[in-house]
Design a protein around this motif. Structure first.
Motif, PDB file in Angstrom:
ATOM      1  N   PRO A  10       0.804  -1.225   0.000  1.00 49.98           N
ATOM      2  CA  PRO A  10       0.000   0.000   0.000  1.00 49.98           C
ATOM      3  C   PRO A  10       0.836   1.273   0.000  1.00 49.98           C
ATOM      4  CG  PRO A  10      -0.559  -1.444   1.868  1.00 49.98           C
ATOM      5  CD  PRO A  10       0.461  -2.157   1.069  1.00 49.98           C
ATOM      6  N   THR A  11       1.976   1.249   0.694  1.00 52.19           N
ATOM      7  CA  THR A  11       2.807   2.451   0.756  1.00 52.19           C
ATOM      8  C   THR A  11       3.420   2.745  -0.610  1.00 52.19           C
ATOM      9  OG1 THR A  11       3.337   1.940   3.055  1.00 52.19           O
ATOM     10  CG2 THR A  11       4.770   3.507   1.942  1.00 52.19           C
ATOM     11  N   GLY A  12       4.026   1.722  -1.224  1.00 47.09           N
ATOM     12  CA  GLY A  12       4.660   1.917  -2.533  1.00 47.09           C
ATOM     13  C   GLY A  12       3.653   2.312  -3.591  1.00 47.09           C
ATOM     14  N   LEU A  13       2.475   1.689  -3.552  1.00 45.06           N
ATOM     15  CA  LEU A  13       1.443   2.002  -4.546  1.00 45.06           C
ATOM     16  C   LEU A  13       0.909   3.424  -4.354  1.00 45.06           C
ATOM     17  CD1 LEU A  13      -0.493  -1.399  -4.630  1.00 45.06           C
ATOM     18  CD2 LEU A  13       0.908  -0.429  -6.452  1.00 45.06           C
ATOM     19  N   ALA A  14       0.748   3.840  -3.102  1.00 46.54           N
ATOM     20  CA  ALA A  14       0.264   5.213  -2.855  1.00 46.54           C
ATOM     21  C   ALA A  14       1.284   6.229  -3.364  1.00 46.54           C
ATOM     22  CB  ALA A  14       0.000   5.417  -1.362  1.00 46.54           C
ATOM     23  N   LEU A  15       2.569   5.951  -3.107  1.00 47.83           N
ATOM     24  CA  LEU A  15       3.616   6.864  -3.593  1.00 47.83           C
ATOM     25  C   LEU A  15       3.615   6.904  -5.121  1.00 47.83           C
ATOM     26  CD1 LEU A  15       5.996   8.739  -3.132  1.00 47.83           C
ATOM     27  CD2 LEU A  15       7.468   6.745  -2.840  1.00 47.83           C
ATOM     28  N   ALA A  16       3.451   5.729  -5.748  1.00 50.91           N
ATOM     29  CA  ALA A  16       3.419   5.671  -7.214  1.00 50.91           C
ATOM     30  C   ALA A  16       2.256   6.510  -7.763  1.00 50.91           C
ATOM     31  CB  ALA A  16       3.279   4.220  -7.671  1.00 50.91           C
ATOM     32  N   CYS A  17       1.108   6.459  -7.095  1.00 51.87           N
ATOM     33  CA  CYS A  17      -0.058   7.247  -7.561  1.00 51.87           C
ATOM     34  C   CYS A  17       0.246   8.742  -7.500  1.00 51.87           C
ATOM     35  CB  CYS A  17      -1.287   6.947  -6.708  1.00 51.87           C
ATOM     36  SG  CYS A  17      -1.948   5.300  -6.987  1.00 51.87           S
ATOM     37  N   ILE A  18       0.863   9.169  -6.381  1.00 51.20           N
ATOM     38  CA  ILE A  18       1.172  10.603  -6.229  1.00 51.20           C
ATOM     39  C   ILE A  18       2.150  11.035  -7.320  1.00 51.20           C
ATOM     40  CG2 ILE A  18       2.253  12.328  -4.702  1.00 51.20           C
ATOM     41  CD1 ILE A  18      -0.220  11.405  -3.400  1.00 51.20           C
ATOM     42  N   LEU A  19       3.202  10.246  -7.532  1.00 50.62           N
ATOM     43  CA  LEU A  19       4.217  10.621  -8.530  1.00 50.62           C
ATOM     44  C   LEU A  19       3.622  10.601  -9.938  1.00 50.62           C
ATOM     45  CD1 LEU A  19       7.409   8.803  -7.143  1.00 50.62           C
ATOM     46  CD2 LEU A  19       6.661  11.150  -6.763  1.00 50.62           C
ATOM     47  N   ALA A  20       2.777   9.598 -10.220  1.00 54.08           N
ATOM     48  CA  ALA A  20       2.159   9.522 -11.555  1.00 54.08           C
ATOM     49  C   ALA A  20       1.282  10.748 -11.802  1.00 54.08           C
ATOM     50  CB  ALA A  20       1.335   8.237 -11.674  1.00 54.08           C
ATOM     51  N   ALA A  21       0.530  11.153 -10.771  1.00 51.19           N
ATOM     52  CA  ALA A  21      -0.356  12.314 -10.934  1.00 51.19           C
ATOM     53  C   ALA A  21       0.452  13.573 -11.217  1.00 51.19           C
ATOM     54  CB  ALA A  21      -1.209  12.489  -9.689  1.00 51.19           C
ATOM     55  N   LYS A  22       1.677  13.613 -10.667  1.00 56.15           N
ATOM     56  CA  LYS A  22       2.526  14.811 -10.855  1.00 56.15           C
ATOM     57  C   LYS A  22       3.491  14.627 -12.026  1.00 56.15           C
ATOM     58  CE  LYS A  22       1.206  16.638  -6.800  1.00 56.15           C
ATOM     59  NZ  LYS A  22       0.979  17.928  -6.283  1.00 56.15           N
ATOM     60  N   ARG A  23       3.340  13.537 -12.748  1.00 53.20           N
ATOM     61  CA  ARG A  23       4.169  13.240 -13.927  1.00 53.20           C
ATOM     62  C   ARG A  23       5.665  13.159 -13.609  1.00 53.20           C
ATOM     63  NH1 ARG A  23       0.579  13.167 -17.802  1.00 53.20           N
ATOM     64  NH2 ARG A  23      -1.191  14.572 -17.770  1.00 53.20           N
ATOM     65  N   VAL A  24       5.987  12.646 -12.417  1.00 49.33           N
ATOM     66  CA  VAL A  24       7.385  12.367 -12.061  1.00 49.33           C
ATOM     67  C   VAL A  24       7.681  10.948 -12.539  1.00 49.33           C
ATOM     68  CG1 VAL A  24       8.995  12.016 -10.139  1.00 49.33           C
ATOM     69  CG2 VAL A  24       7.333  13.890 -10.049  1.00 49.33           C
ATOM     70  N   SER A  25       8.846  10.741 -13.193  1.00 47.84           N
ATOM     71  CA  SER A  25       9.141   9.387 -13.683  1.00 47.84           C
ATOM     72  C   SER A  25       9.578   8.503 -12.515  1.00 47.84           C
ATOM     73  CB  SER A  25      10.226   9.426 -14.758  1.00 47.84           C
ATOM     74  OG  SER A  25      11.483   9.567 -14.185  1.00 47.84           O
ATOM     75  N   PHE A  26       9.061   7.280 -12.493  1.00 47.68           N
ATOM     76  CA  PHE A  26       9.435   6.365 -11.413  1.00 47.68           C
ATOM     77  C   PHE A  26       9.382   4.935 -11.924  1.00 47.68           C
ATOM     78  CE2 PHE A  26       4.847   6.623 -11.262  1.00 47.68           C
ATOM     79  CZ  PHE A  26       4.453   5.310 -11.083  1.00 47.68           C
ATOM     80  N   VAL A  27      10.081   4.057 -11.197  1.00 47.34           N
ATOM     81  CA  VAL A  27       9.992   2.621 -11.449  1.00 47.34           C
ATOM     82  C   VAL A  27       9.544   1.987 -10.137  1.00 47.34           C
ATOM     83  CG1 VAL A  27      11.327   0.534 -11.892  1.00 47.34           C
ATOM     84  CG2 VAL A  27      11.750   2.582 -13.244  1.00 47.34           C
ATOM     85  N   LEU A  28       8.555   1.128 -10.219  1.00 49.50           N
ATOM     86  CA  LEU A  28       8.039   0.440  -9.021  1.00 49.50           C
ATOM     87  C   LEU A  28       8.412  -1.029  -9.148  1.00 49.50           C
ATOM     88  CD1 LEU A  28       6.188   0.277  -6.492  1.00 49.50           C
ATOM     89  CD2 LEU A  28       4.234   0.193  -8.024  1.00 49.50           C
ATOM     90  N   ILE A  29       9.224  -1.530  -8.219  1.00 50.19           N
ATOM     91  CA  ILE A  29       9.625  -2.941  -8.296  1.00 50.19           C
ATOM     92  C   ILE A  29       9.194  -3.687  -7.034  1.00 50.19           C
ATOM     93  CG2 ILE A  29      11.589  -2.592  -9.852  1.00 50.19           C
ATOM     94  CD1 ILE A  29      13.430  -2.739  -7.439  1.00 50.19           C
ATOM     95  N   ASP A  30       8.952  -4.976  -7.194  1.00 54.47           N
ATOM     96  CA  ASP A  30       8.574  -5.807  -6.052  1.00 54.47           C
ATOM     97  C   ASP A  30       9.202  -7.179  -6.249  1.00 54.47           C
ATOM     98  OD1 ASP A  30       6.061  -5.544  -3.809  1.00 54.47           O
ATOM     99  OD2 ASP A  30       6.828  -7.562  -4.193  1.00 54.47           O
ATOM    100  N   ARG A  31       9.548  -7.814  -5.136  1.00 58.13           N
ATOM    101  CA  ARG A  31      10.163  -9.139  -5.260  1.00 58.13           C
ATOM    102  C   ARG A  31       9.154 -10.183  -5.741  1.00 58.13           C
ATOM    103  NH1 ARG A  31      10.965 -10.648   1.119  1.00 58.13           N
ATOM    104  NH2 ARG A  31       8.782 -10.441   1.644  1.00 58.13           N
ATOM    105  N   LEU A  32       7.851  -9.898  -5.555  1.00 62.11           N
ATOM    106  CA  LEU A  32       6.817 -10.823  -6.022  1.00 62.11           C
ATOM    107  C   LEU A  32       6.406 -10.456  -7.449  1.00 62.11           C
ATOM    108  CD1 LEU A  32       4.539 -10.851  -2.844  1.00 62.11           C
ATOM    109  CD2 LEU A  32       6.376 -12.451  -3.445  1.00 62.11           C
ATOM    110  N   ALA A  33       6.189 -11.474  -8.279  1.00 56.35           N
ATOM    111  CA  ALA A  33       5.806 -11.205  -9.663  1.00 56.35           C
ATOM    112  C   ALA A  33       4.386 -10.665  -9.749  1.00 56.35           C
ATOM    113  CB  ALA A  33       5.932 -12.480 -10.493  1.00 56.35           C
ATOM    114  N   GLU A  34       3.529 -11.062  -8.796  1.00 58.44           N
ATOM    115  CA  GLU A  34       2.130 -10.624  -8.814  1.00 58.44           C
ATOM    116  C   GLU A  34       1.676 -10.277  -7.405  1.00 58.44           C
ATOM    117  OE1 GLU A  34      -0.568 -13.430 -10.461  1.00 58.44           O
ATOM    118  OE2 GLU A  34       0.572 -13.621 -12.318  1.00 58.44           O
ATOM    119  N   GLY A  35       0.708  -9.404  -7.310  1.00 59.05           N
ATOM    120  CA  GLY A  35       0.131  -9.069  -6.016  1.00 59.05           C
ATOM    121  C   GLY A  35      -0.741 -10.218  -5.524  1.00 59.05           C
TER     122      GLY A  35
END
Ligand code: FAD
Length: 182
Positions: free
Chosen positions: A17-42
């Motif tokens: 939830p923390t990483g996804l919330a941060l990704a939403c904020i950055l996407a809304a502000k058009r900041v480039s980011f990469v979101l990685i997780d050790r799991l292939a799927e949620g």
């Protein structure tokens, strides 16, 4: 073949939830980011059941070269910064609020509207809140897991008694909803 881009401004490690919330904020502000997780799927399920009032309010307020792994600065948020007992349903909520605060600060720094030293402000503002949440959930857990029968009887009587006092009920609701952190 890697699907990661050659450059990015922010690498988010962990798609909870923390990483996804941060990704939403950055996407809304058009900041480039990469979101990685050790799991292939949620897992498509969540341990957390409740989103508190302050968490719902928070979103409305307001380049790494060569390899995204060549991180220049590591900032912790969510359980990575403050894992604690689930008592009171605070962990995900505190993590999402961390992510919102961090997202706004990163956007301002990367957009040139704030100096990099502003990133220190993230720790200064979020750490006292995390410390309070950890202390509160620790107290709640110790109260909930009392072993001594007499202590449990006294605890239950106290809770029944002070639970009738409107000011106490308000204090608990405000604390758990995170509204004290406005
Ligand atoms: C039983 C239970 C009930 C709960 N109920 C509530 C509730 O009602 N309300 C509430 O607010 N909170 C609740 N919580 C707490 C809440 O689940 C956590 O605080 C929340 O999931 C933390 O989110 P996060 O994104 O910081 O971390 P996580 O949810 O742990 O996500 C971290 C992610 O990072 C990934 N990861 C880990 N290590 C690596 C690595 N080295 N490289 C790449 N990826 C990595 C993991 O795969 C995962 O996807 C509960 C917890 C439990 C155990």
């Amino acid at each position: 073949m890697s699907t990661l881009p050659a450059t990015t401004d922010v690498v988010i490690v962990g798609a909870g939830p923390t990483g996804l919330a941060l990704a939403c904020i950055l996407a809304a502000k058009r900041v480039s980011f990469v979101l990685i997780d050790r799991l292939a799927e949620g897992a498509n399920t969540s341990r957390a059941a409740v989103v508190h009032a302050r968490t719902l309010e928070a979103p409305g307020s307001g380049s790494i070269t060569d390899s995204p792994i060549a991180t220049q600065r590591i900032l912790l948020a969510g359980d990575a910064a403050h894992v604690h007992s689930p008592a009171g349903g605070q962990g995900m909520n505190t993590g999402i609020q961390d992510a919102v605060a961090l997202g706004h600060t990163l956007t301002a720094v990367l957009g040139g509207q704030a100096h990099e030293s502003q990133l220190d402000e993230y720790e200064r503002t979020r750490r006292p809140i995390a410390d309070r949440v950890v202390a509160l959930t620790d107290r709640m857990t110790r109260m909930a897991t009392l072993r001594n029968r007499r202590s449990r009887t006294i605890r239950n009587a106290m809770i029944r008694m002070i639970g009738r006092i409107p000011a106490v009920r308000r204090w608990v609701a405000t604390e758990l909803a995170g509204l004290r952190n406005r």
